[in-house]
Design a protein around this motif. Structure first.
Motif, PDB file in Angstrom:
ATOM      1  N   ASP A 174      30.437  39.811  55.217  1.00 42.26           N
ATOM      2  CA  ASP A 174      31.004  39.590  56.556  1.00 42.26           C
ATOM      3  C   ASP A 174      31.809  40.790  57.061  1.00 42.26           C
ATOM      4  OD1 ASP A 174      32.931  39.104  54.609  1.00 42.26           O
ATOM      5  OD2 ASP A 174      33.954  37.554  55.775  1.00 42.26           O
ATOM      6  N   VAL A 175      32.139  41.739  56.163  1.00 45.66           N
ATOM      7  CA  VAL A 175      32.825  42.963  56.566  1.00 45.66           C
ATOM      8  C   VAL A 175      32.034  44.149  56.002  1.00 45.66           C
ATOM      9  CG1 VAL A 175      34.943  44.337  56.414  1.00 45.66           C
ATOM     10  CG2 VAL A 175      35.089  41.836  56.597  1.00 45.66           C
ATOM     11  N   LEU A 176      31.594  45.024  56.888  1.00 51.75           N
ATOM     12  CA  LEU A 176      30.853  46.220  56.453  1.00 51.75           C
ATOM     13  C   LEU A 176      31.844  47.333  56.142  1.00 51.75           C
ATOM     14  CD1 LEU A 176      28.081  47.806  56.243  1.00 51.75           C
ATOM     15  CD2 LEU A 176      28.509  48.496  58.630  1.00 51.75           C
ATOM     16  N   PHE A 177      31.629  48.036  55.013  1.00 52.59           N
ATOM     17  CA  PHE A 177      32.446  49.205  54.686  1.00 52.59           C
ATOM     18  C   PHE A 177      31.542  50.422  54.552  1.00 52.59           C
ATOM     19  CE2 PHE A 177      34.565  52.014  51.493  1.00 52.59           C
ATOM     20  CZ  PHE A 177      35.636  52.388  52.305  1.00 52.59           C
ATOM     21  N   VAL A 178      31.846  51.443  55.353  1.00 55.98           N
ATOM     22  CA  VAL A 178      31.091  52.702  55.328  1.00 55.98           C
ATOM     23  C   VAL A 178      32.089  53.835  55.120  1.00 55.98           C
ATOM     24  CG1 VAL A 178      29.600  54.246  56.643  1.00 55.98           C
ATOM     25  CG2 VAL A 178      29.368  51.772  56.919  1.00 55.98           C
ATOM     26  N   SER A 179      31.820  54.725  54.168  1.00 51.65           N
ATOM     27  CA  SER A 179      32.780  55.787  53.873  1.00 51.65           C
ATOM     28  C   SER A 179      32.094  57.143  53.742  1.00 51.65           C
ATOM     29  CB  SER A 179      33.522  55.465  52.563  1.00 51.65           C
ATOM     30  OG  SER A 179      34.462  56.475  52.264  1.00 51.65           O
ATOM     31  N   LEU A 180      32.631  58.136  54.445  1.00 51.92           N
ATOM     32  CA  LEU A 180      32.233  59.541  54.276  1.00 51.92           C
ATOM     33  C   LEU A 180      33.358  60.220  53.511  1.00 51.92           C
ATOM     34  CD1 LEU A 180      31.258  58.519  57.239  1.00 51.92           C
ATOM     35  CD2 LEU A 180      30.882  60.939  57.674  1.00 51.92           C
ATOM     36  N   HIS A 181      33.038  60.903  52.435  1.00 53.48           N
ATOM     37  CA  HIS A 181      34.128  61.438  51.610  1.00 53.48           C
ATOM     38  C   HIS A 181      33.604  62.500  50.641  1.00 53.48           C
ATOM     39  CE1 HIS A 181      32.350  57.806  49.735  1.00 53.48           C
ATOM     40  NE2 HIS A 181      32.273  58.612  48.696  1.00 53.48           N
ATOM     41  N   ALA A 182      34.552  63.206  50.057  1.00 50.39           N
ATOM     42  CA  ALA A 182      34.213  64.183  49.031  1.00 50.39           C
ATOM     43  C   ALA A 182      33.614  63.472  47.824  1.00 50.39           C
ATOM     44  CB  ALA A 182      35.465  64.950  48.623  1.00 50.39           C
ATOM     45  N   ASP A 183      32.552  64.040  47.301  1.00 52.61           N
ATOM     46  CA  ASP A 183      31.865  63.469  46.137  1.00 52.61           C
ATOM     47  C   ASP A 183      32.858  63.275  44.983  1.00 52.61           C
ATOM     48  OD1 ASP A 183      30.204  62.969  43.902  1.00 52.61           O
ATOM     49  OD2 ASP A 183      28.584  64.168  44.783  1.00 52.61           O
ATOM     50  N   PRO A 184      32.938  62.038  44.450  1.00 49.68           N
ATOM     51  CA  PRO A 184      33.876  61.820  43.337  1.00 49.68           C
ATOM     52  C   PRO A 184      33.534  62.647  42.098  1.00 49.68           C
ATOM     53  CG  PRO A 184      32.483  59.896  43.693  1.00 49.68           C
ATOM     54  CD  PRO A 184      32.233  60.813  44.841  1.00 49.68           C
ATOM     55  N   PHE A 207      30.627  56.712  44.596  1.00 49.37           N
ATOM     56  CA  PHE A 207      29.265  57.190  44.374  1.00 49.37           C
ATOM     57  C   PHE A 207      28.277  56.448  45.302  1.00 49.37           C
ATOM     58  CE2 PHE A 207      31.641  58.035  40.499  1.00 49.37           C
ATOM     59  CZ  PHE A 207      31.364  59.374  40.318  1.00 49.37           C
ATOM     60  N   ALA A 208      27.159  57.127  45.560  1.00 49.70           N
ATOM     61  CA  ALA A 208      26.199  56.589  46.522  1.00 49.70           C
ATOM     62  C   ALA A 208      25.555  55.289  46.031  1.00 49.70           C
ATOM     63  CB  ALA A 208      25.123  57.634  46.809  1.00 49.70           C
ATOM     64  N   ASP A 209      25.520  55.085  44.710  1.00 53.79           N
ATOM     65  CA  ASP A 209      24.865  53.864  44.212  1.00 53.79           C
ATOM     66  C   ASP A 209      25.788  52.642  44.212  1.00 53.79           C
ATOM     67  OD1 ASP A 209      26.488  54.523  42.086  1.00 53.79           O
ATOM     68  OD2 ASP A 209      24.879  54.638  40.597  1.00 53.79           O
ATOM     69  N   GLU A 210      26.996  52.789  44.709  1.00 53.06           N
ATOM     70  CA  GLU A 210      27.881  51.631  44.884  1.00 53.06           C
ATOM     71  C   GLU A 210      27.545  51.007  46.247  1.00 53.06           C
ATOM     72  OE1 GLU A 210      31.734  53.479  44.466  1.00 53.06           O
ATOM     73  OE2 GLU A 210      31.238  54.146  42.451  1.00 53.06           O
ATOM     74  N   ILE A 211      26.695  49.992  46.221  1.00 50.84           N
ATOM     75  CA  ILE A 211      26.149  49.452  47.480  1.00 50.84           C
ATOM     76  C   ILE A 211      26.641  48.035  47.768  1.00 50.84           C
ATOM     77  CG2 ILE A 211      24.072  50.897  47.359  1.00 50.84           C
ATOM     78  CD1 ILE A 211      22.592  48.327  46.368  1.00 50.84           C
ATOM     79  N   GLY A 212      27.612  47.551  46.964  1.00 46.36           N
ATOM     80  CA  GLY A 212      28.047  46.165  47.089  1.00 46.36           C
ATOM     81  C   GLY A 212      27.355  45.312  46.041  1.00 46.36           C
ATOM     82  N   ARG A 213      27.898  44.102  45.834  1.00 48.21           N
ATOM     83  CA  ARG A 213      27.249  43.222  44.856  1.00 48.21           C
ATOM     84  C   ARG A 213      27.198  41.800  45.412  1.00 48.21           C
ATOM     85  NH1 ARG A 213      30.930  39.965  42.420  1.00 48.21           N
ATOM     86  NH2 ARG A 213      33.058  40.768  42.411  1.00 48.21           N
ATOM     87  N   ASN A 243      27.973  47.879  51.672  1.00 47.60           N
ATOM     88  CA  ASN A 243      28.885  48.960  51.283  1.00 47.60           C
ATOM     89  C   ASN A 243      28.061  50.243  51.257  1.00 47.60           C
ATOM     90  OD1 ASN A 243      31.794  49.290  49.809  1.00 47.60           O
ATOM     91  ND2 ASN A 243      30.344  50.765  48.974  1.00 47.60           N
ATOM     92  N   LEU A 244      28.411  51.177  52.130  1.00 51.08           N
ATOM     93  CA  LEU A 244      27.641  52.428  52.212  1.00 51.08           C
ATOM     94  C   LEU A 244      28.555  53.610  51.934  1.00 51.08           C
ATOM     95  CD1 LEU A 244      25.086  54.069  52.923  1.00 51.08           C
ATOM     96  CD2 LEU A 244      25.807  53.980  55.332  1.00 51.08           C
ATOM     97  N   ASN A 245      28.302  54.285  50.803  1.00 51.45           N
ATOM     98  CA  ASN A 245      29.049  55.498  50.465  1.00 51.45           C
ATOM     99  C   ASN A 245      28.201  56.724  50.759  1.00 51.45           C
ATOM    100  OD1 ASN A 245      31.410  54.300  49.595  1.00 51.45           O
ATOM    101  ND2 ASN A 245      30.669  54.056  47.482  1.00 51.45           N
ATOM    102  N   LEU A 246      28.815  57.687  51.458  1.00 54.22           N
ATOM    103  CA  LEU A 246      28.141  58.936  51.790  1.00 54.22           C
ATOM    104  C   LEU A 246      28.953  60.092  51.220  1.00 54.22           C
ATOM    105  CD1 LEU A 246      27.403  57.854  55.469  1.00 54.22           C
ATOM    106  CD2 LEU A 246      25.666  58.172  53.682  1.00 54.22           C
ATOM    107  N   PRO A 247      28.806  60.346  49.900  1.00 55.65           N
ATOM    108  CA  PRO A 247      29.563  61.441  49.273  1.00 55.65           C
ATOM    109  C   PRO A 247      29.028  62.803  49.726  1.00 55.65           C
ATOM    110  CG  PRO A 247      28.093  60.406  47.671  1.00 55.65           C
ATOM    111  CD  PRO A 247      27.990  59.595  48.934  1.00 55.65           C
ATOM    112  N   LEU A 248      29.937  63.728  49.956  1.00 56.50           N
ATOM    113  CA  LEU A 248      29.577  65.037  50.523  1.00 56.50           C
ATOM    114  C   LEU A 248      30.066  66.153  49.609  1.00 56.50           C
ATOM    115  CD1 LEU A 248      30.603  64.086  54.173  1.00 56.50           C
ATOM    116  CD2 LEU A 248      28.263  64.471  53.352  1.00 56.50           C
ATOM    117  N   PRO A 249      29.377  67.307  49.661  1.00 55.40           N
ATOM    118  CA  PRO A 249      29.719  68.405  48.739  1.00 55.40           C
ATOM    119  C   PRO A 249      30.975  69.184  49.142  1.00 55.40           C
ATOM    120  CG  PRO A 249      27.866  69.023  50.132  1.00 55.40           C
ATOM    121  CD  PRO A 249      28.169  67.587  50.450  1.00 55.40           C
ATOM    122  N   ILE A 250      31.450  69.974  48.197  1.00 59.15           N
ATOM    123  CA  ILE A 250      32.550  70.923  48.464  1.00 59.15           C
ATOM    124  C   ILE A 250      32.188  71.766  49.683  1.00 59.15           C
ATOM    125  CG2 ILE A 250      33.645  73.044  47.577  1.00 59.15           C
ATOM    126  CD1 ILE A 250      33.556  71.847  44.800  1.00 59.15           C
TER     127      ILE A 250
END
Ligand code: ZN
Length: 346
Positions: A215-225, A235-241, A248-255
């Motif tokens: 019921d709540v979407l979480f989308v995050s752009l961030h430095a790659d852990p 990490f990108a494979d954390e998609i919710g359970r 749950n959408l993680n978009l990790p980005l490079p240095i």
């Protein structure tokens, strides 16, 4: 656009954090919010409004009650044995579970509780941490309420930040999760909420709170852990359970990510938000993606924050901005207000 603010945040003045093997001066300091407040007034962005007090009930909708009770009294208990020193945990024992953990916790040792409820050594509990954290929650809730009642957008100029705080743990300069509490508050009134987190760091607390929910979407752009805090999450494979899988959408980005790379990730985030079709968008607004941020490694420039604001406005949703990180005190105000002005002008 209304900005919600209270001077109550100045009660929270961390002195030092333990980082990379030594004590270093704290960077999450009152001057962060004060410089942004001054620029909002100078730029005549809109009224600066005191928050309403919502009490503890909204926070208890997302946080464990024993965890919240601990935060309320932690400094007073700690100060009995450690006068004049901020509380920082020194023992973490996640492998101790079950009956033994209950026995240790039952002894009411502050050091055991700090290790239970905190996940890093960078988030000291000071004398004013609780009152400031509670005030920050009221700021986020007041901004959410303004948008719920019809404002096109509102800005919660709050600190301490919140997006690293989970159901049962604080860390990453965060104690209570301001944006998650606001999103839950709006959800409880029947609004469908999406959260986009544009702080440099992954919003692990917000992710955890909503991880099994659709019921709540979480989308995050961030430095790659892989190279950045909070290390264990983002990490990108954390998609919710369970029911939350795909929400749950993680978009990790490079240095050294600059606007070109950031814009592409932002387009992917926007597409997911559009398909979710929220009633209200909440933005974890961290400005530590800035090229000159002292603790981060992205390459966004001040004018890019105008573009970020304009891109968020293209989603055409009532929007609640909640202040998170950003530590370059010279440019923080300009960059923050650029997002809000870019949004308002679009
Ligand atoms: Zn951050």
């Amino acid at each position: 656009m209304k900005t919600f603010y209270t001077a109550g945040h100045t009660a929270h003045v961390p002195q030092e954090e333990f980082e990379a093997g030594r004590m270093t001066p704290a960077v999450e300091v009152p001057a962060r919010v004060e410089t942004v407040r001054r620029r909002i007034a100078e730029r005549k962005l809109g009224p600066i409004v005191e928050p309403t007090d919502y009490g503890l009930a909204p926070a208890l909708r997302v946080h464990n009650s024993e965890f919240v009770a601990f935060l309320q009294t932690a400094h007073a208990r700690w100060a009995q044995d450690h006068p004049g020193v901020d509380a920082i945990p020194s023992v973490f024992a996640p492998q101790i579970t079950g009956q033994r953990r209950r026995e240790v916790m039952a002894r009411d040792s502050t050091s055991a509780r700090l290790g239970q409820y905190c996940f890093d050594t960078g988030t000291p509990i000071t004398q004013g941490s609780w009152s400031a954290a509670a005030a920050a929650v009221n700021i986020a809730l007041s901004a959410a309420q303004a948008v719920r009642l019809g404002d096109a957008a509102a800005f919660a100029l709050a600190r301490p930040p919140g997006h690293h705080a989970s159901t049962t743990q604080f860390g990453g300069y965060c104690y209570l999760n301001n944006i998650a509490i606001a999103a839950q508050f709006l959800t409880d009134t029947g609004a469908r909420c999406a959260i986009i987190d544009v702080d440099y760091h992954h919003g692990n607390g917000t992710q955890e709170i909503f991880y099994a929910r659709d019921d709540v979407l979480f989308v995050s752009l961030h430095a790659d852990p892989a190279f950045a805090y909070p290390v264990y999450w983002g990490f990108a494979d954390e998609i919710g359970r369970a029911r939350g899988e795909g929400f749950n959408l993680n978009l990790p980005l490079p240095i050294a990510t600059n606007w070109q790379g950031y814009r592409e990730a932002l387009a992917a985030a926007s597409a997911r938000i559009r398909s979710f079709s929220p009633d209200i968008l909440l933005v974890s607004l961290g400005l530590d993606t800035f090229a000159l941020d002292p603790i981060c490694r992205f390459q966004l420039q001040s004018e890019d924050y105008l573009r970020l604001g304009a891109t968020l406005a293209e989603l055409r949703k009532p929007t609640v901005f909640v202040f998170e990180g950003g530590y370059n005190l010279e440019h923080l105000a300009e960059n923050t207000v650029n997002v809000l002005e870019g949004f308002a002008a679009a």
